[in-house]
Design a protein around this motif. Sequence first.
Motif: not given
Lengths: 110, 165
Positions: A36-39, A73-76, A80-82
């Motif tokens: 949620l914080m990333l979003n 885009f790179f954060i997403m 996903a990898a995380e």
Amino acid sequence: MGITSYIILSLTLFTIGIIGVLVRRNAIIVFMCVELMLNAVNLLLVAFSKMHSASTAAKASLTFASDAQIFVFFIMIVAAAEVSVGLAIIVMMYRNTHSIDVNFLNRLKN
Amino acid sequence: MNLSTLLFILLSVVAVGSAIMMLLSKKPVNSILWLIVVFFSISGHYVLLNAQFLAVVNIIVYAGAIMVLFLFVVMLMNLNAETEPAKNYRLHLIGIISGGSLLLVLLSAVMTTNLQQPVMLKIGDAGLINKLGKTLFENYVLPFEISSVLFLSAMIGAVIIGKRD
């Protein structure tokens, strides 16, 4: 719509995520609060990109205003990898301790 | 009040309300479903900002892939029962107070700063896939290729960590 409304919305979502990380003890929900914080950060980056695209520097360059959205885009991608690695760690922790309480993992403290 | 402002307020209320509901729900499955609602409303915000590519990617990656992964893990562990350990209300209070004071400090800092720039809603081509593709493959080819290595290592790492030995 001013940039201030978007900053306030993102700050609210980010703080809800922080409160979730502090309050909840279920490891999966703590992990979801990180998402949620990333979003919230993503939303603020896109809003800043749209604020920026009105400037004269953005009109002069072809790809100037899209940089922030590439960043999102790179954060997403990294999220996903995380998530895949983090959920594997949570599954392994549940298999070893039969609990997903994050307070159970305090053996490094002493 | 025009339509964009109305949509912004509606989507913000849905996002913040579902985020709070995610914290308040007892069962992990309910929390995951509320988080999917949050992601959909953030995608609505992206559409309102005319960033259609990110809106679609947000739905596919977050609401589609990541949350399904979370649901799989929750159902794999059979966590639908009441697994939350005994509550410590003092720690809850401390967490809520510290988070709320952080929000207060940040909001007061934002409010005292004089920010007047408007955000362009529903216009501009910065978020369309044409311009994003040009930016990605002209300026950011190397990070894009490195991210594939990141995905490969994440996949191998997840398999090795999750392997029963």
